[in-house]
Structures are given as structure tokens and as C-alpha cells.
Design a protein around this motif. Structure first.
Motif, mmCIF file in Angstrom:
data_model
loop_
_atom_site.group_PDB
_atom_site.id
_atom_site.type_symbol
_atom_site.label_atom_id
_atom_site.label_comp_id
_atom_site.label_asym_id
_atom_site.label_seq_id
_atom_site.Cartn_x
_atom_site.Cartn_y
_atom_site.Cartn_z
ATOM 1 N N TYR A 1 45.303 31.854 -50.183
ATOM 2 C CA TYR A 1 46.899 31.913 -50.293
ATOM 3 C C TYR A 1 47.308 32.258 -49.021
ATOM 4 N N LEU A 2 48.162 31.587 -48.728
ATOM 5 C CA LEU A 2 49.070 31.463 -47.448
ATOM 6 C C LEU A 2 50.559 32.225 -47.901
ATOM 7 N N THR A 3 51.125 32.965 -46.827
ATOM 8 C CA THR A 3 52.376 33.105 -47.147
ATOM 9 C C THR A 3 53.199 32.737 -45.957
ATOM 10 N N GLY A 4 54.527 32.637 -46.008
ATOM 11 C CA GLY A 4 55.450 32.119 -45.313
ATOM 12 C C GLY A 4 56.781 32.981 -44.852
ATOM 13 N N THR A 5 57.673 32.640 -44.012
ATOM 14 C CA THR A 5 58.740 33.386 -43.453
ATOM 15 C C THR A 5 59.488 33.903 -44.721
ATOM 16 N N GLU A 6 59.611 33.217 -45.809
ATOM 17 C CA GLU A 6 60.263 33.656 -46.938
ATOM 18 C C GLU A 6 59.822 34.679 -48.064
ATOM 19 N N TYR A 7 58.408 35.012 -47.482
ATOM 20 C CA TYR A 7 57.658 35.893 -48.402
ATOM 21 C C TYR A 7 57.895 37.485 -48.042
ATOM 22 N N SER A 8 58.364 38.009 -48.968
ATOM 23 C CA SER A 8 58.853 39.595 -49.002
ATOM 24 C C SER A 8 57.742 40.590 -49.483
ATOM 25 N N GLY A 9 56.632 40.242 -49.958
ATOM 26 C CA GLY A 9 55.903 40.974 -50.588
ATOM 27 C C GLY A 9 55.928 41.319 -51.841
ATOM 28 N N ARG A 10 56.989 40.594 -52.517
ATOM 29 C CA ARG A 10 57.301 40.888 -53.914
ATOM 30 C C ARG A 10 56.752 39.553 -54.744
ATOM 31 N N GLU A 11 56.296 38.318 -54.016
ATOM 32 C CA GLU A 11 56.082 37.080 -54.650
ATOM 33 C C GLU A 11 54.826 36.954 -54.669
ATOM 34 N N GLU A 12 54.324 36.126 -55.779
ATOM 35 C CA GLU A 12 53.007 35.812 -55.931
ATOM 36 C C GLU A 12 52.794 34.582 -57.029
ATOM 37 N N ILE A 13 51.892 33.497 -56.318
ATOM 38 C CA ILE A 13 51.689 32.476 -57.108
ATOM 39 C C ILE A 13 50.316 32.756 -57.981
ATOM 40 N N ASN A 14 50.454 32.301 -59.262
ATOM 41 C CA ASN A 14 49.533 32.436 -60.138
ATOM 42 C C ASN A 14 48.647 31.145 -60.267
ATOM 43 N N PHE A 15 47.669 31.321 -61.002
ATOM 44 C CA PHE A 15 46.535 30.163 -60.768
ATOM 45 C C PHE A 15 47.299 28.803 -61.609
ATOM 46 N N GLU A 16 48.020 29.042 -62.286
ATOM 47 C CA GLU A 16 48.836 27.820 -63.166
ATOM 48 C C GLU A 16 49.968 27.281 -62.572
ATOM 49 N N GLY A 17 50.192 28.048 -61.190
ATOM 50 C CA GLY A 17 51.402 27.520 -60.419
ATOM 51 C C GLY A 17 52.660 28.299 -60.331
ATOM 52 N N SER A 18 52.770 29.003 -61.382
ATOM 53 C CA SER A 18 53.993 29.672 -61.559
ATOM 54 C C SER A 18 54.249 30.822 -60.338
ATOM 55 N N LEU A 19 55.619 31.039 -59.992
ATOM 56 C CA LEU A 19 55.835 32.107 -59.019
ATOM 57 C C LEU A 19 56.366 33.356 -59.592
ATOM 58 N N ILE A 20 55.538 34.477 -59.377
ATOM 59 C CA ILE A 20 56.295 35.558 -59.976
ATOM 60 C C ILE A 20 56.919 36.425 -58.888
ATOM 61 N N ILE A 21 57.998 36.903 -59.272
ATOM 62 C CA ILE A 21 58.892 37.825 -58.230
ATOM 63 C C ILE A 21 59.063 39.160 -58.815
ATOM 64 N N ARG A 22 58.757 40.145 -58.176
ATOM 65 C CA ARG A 22 58.777 41.635 -58.675
ATOM 66 C C ARG A 22 60.109 42.254 -58.006
ATOM 67 N N ASN A 23 60.641 42.697 -59.110
ATOM 68 C CA ASN A 23 61.990 43.750 -58.535
ATOM 69 C C ASN A 23 62.940 42.700 -58.037
ATOM 70 N N VAL A 24 63.262 41.697 -58.905
ATOM 71 C CA VAL A 24 64.329 40.607 -58.284
ATOM 72 C C VAL A 24 65.495 41.255 -57.876
ATOM 73 N N THR A 25 66.167 40.538 -56.757
ATOM 74 C CA THR A 25 67.331 41.007 -56.344
ATOM 75 C C THR A 25 68.502 40.046 -56.238
ATOM 76 N N LEU A 26 69.606 40.291 -56.034
ATOM 77 C CA LEU A 26 70.861 39.278 -56.018
ATOM 78 C C LEU A 26 70.383 38.349 -55.088
ATOM 79 N N TRP A 27 69.639 38.707 -53.866
ATOM 80 C CA TRP A 27 69.236 37.923 -52.634
ATOM 81 C C TRP A 27 68.347 37.063 -53.147
ATOM 82 N N ASP A 28 67.488 36.938 -54.334
ATOM 83 C CA ASP A 28 66.608 36.010 -54.893
ATOM 84 C C ASP A 28 67.181 34.796 -55.621
ATOM 85 N N LEU A 29 68.455 34.908 -55.970
ATOM 86 C CA LEU A 29 69.162 34.055 -56.741
ATOM 87 C C LEU A 29 69.339 32.646 -55.816
ATOM 88 N N GLY A 30 69.148 31.445 -56.629
ATOM 89 C CA GLY A 30 69.278 30.219 -56.060
ATOM 90 C C GLY A 30 68.465 28.958 -56.362
#
Length: 148
Positions: free
Chosen positions: A94-123
Motif C-alpha cells: 500500500y502506497l500513499t501520495g500527496t493527496e493522502y490525508s490519513g482518512r483514505e483507505e483502498i480495500n481489496f475490492e479496489g473501493s476507496l473509503i474516506i472517513r469523516n468526509v469534508t467539503l474539501w473531498d467533493l469532486g
């Protein structure tokens, strides 16, 4: 008394005789276009709506078989400054990049989990499915975030 004028065509023949076959053909093509499902379904992120503060899962649709890994980006550009993270399925690396905030996780199916989503996450988000022989397939999707 004068004789009645004789029509040029046989009275039972329609006056628009030359157009009917083309109209039927166009109607048949139109209906077949909508009734026959596409043979290939497009890989994509399921667009999601969330309230600020919720945990969100950006799920994948029509994931190709034999995926070896996933790469996630925030925004439409697949550049390093938009890189969230990647997961290699075979090694669980598992590698993280510059847009990783510590709230994101990629599960084994490939979905992206974002915890405690903020308005900044929209897009718009981009996911790349890595296939054998270094082939790649891209999918796009939208995350909409609203205040309560």
C-alpha cells in the motif's frame, strides 16, 4: 357531360409508396439500438452523495477480471500531486501520495473509503485498474458532499 379525370396511380396504392420501406428500416434500427444491451460495460466509480462528517465508500462498477492493483487520484489529472494511494493485490503493498490525508483507505475490492468526509473531498475521482501485462483501465466518478 365530361368524363371524370382518371388518377395516374392505382387507387389502392399509397401516395407515399417510396418512403415506407425507409421509415420501417429507420424505426427498426432505432429500436434495436435501445433494446440490445452493450457488449462491454464501462469500468467506473459509482458516483456518491454524502453528508459532511460521514464515512463514504467510492465503489467500483464493472471491475475487469484479473486486476492486480488499483491506483486512486483526486481530480481529473493522473499526476503525482493528485495521487491518493495505490494497492497491489498480490503483495498487499500500500502506497500513499500527496493527496493522502490519513482518512483514505483502498480495500481489496479496489473501493476507496474516506472517513469523516469534508467539503474539501467533493469532486471528481479517477481510479486505474492495473491488469496483467501492465495493461491499465481507467474509471471516473463524482463525490458530492453536502452540509447538514
Amino acid at each position: 357531360m365530361e368524363p371524370a379525370a382518371v388518377p395516374l396511380e392505382f387507387p389502392a396504392a399509397p401516395s407515399h409508396r417510396g418512403r415506407v420501406p425507409w421509415l420501417r428500416l429507420l424505426l427498426a434500427v432505432f429500436l434495436l439500438t435501445f433494446w440490445i444491451p452493450p457488449t462491454t460495460a464501462q469500468f467506473a466509480i459509482v458516483s456518491t452523495i454524502a453528508l459532511e462528517g460521514q464515512d463514504v465508500i467510492l465503489r467500483l462498477r464493472n471491475t475487469p477480471p484479473d486486476v492486480t492493483g488499483f491506483i486512486w487520484y483526486r481530480g481529473i489529472e493522473m499526476k503525482y500531486h493528485n495521487f491518493i494511494g495505490s494497492l497491489a493485490r498480490d503483495s498487499s503493498e500500500y502506497l500513499t501520495g500527496t493527496e493522502y490525508s490519513g482518512r483514505e483507505e483502498i480495500n481489496f475490492e479496489g473501493s476507496l473509503i474516506i472517513r469523516n468526509v469534508t467539503l474539501w473531498d467533493l469532486g471528481i475521482y479517477v481510479v486505474v485498474a492495473v491488469l496483467p501485462n501492465s495493461q491499465r483501465v481507467m474509471g471516473f466518478g463524482q463525490l458530492n458532499v453536502f452540509r447538514e
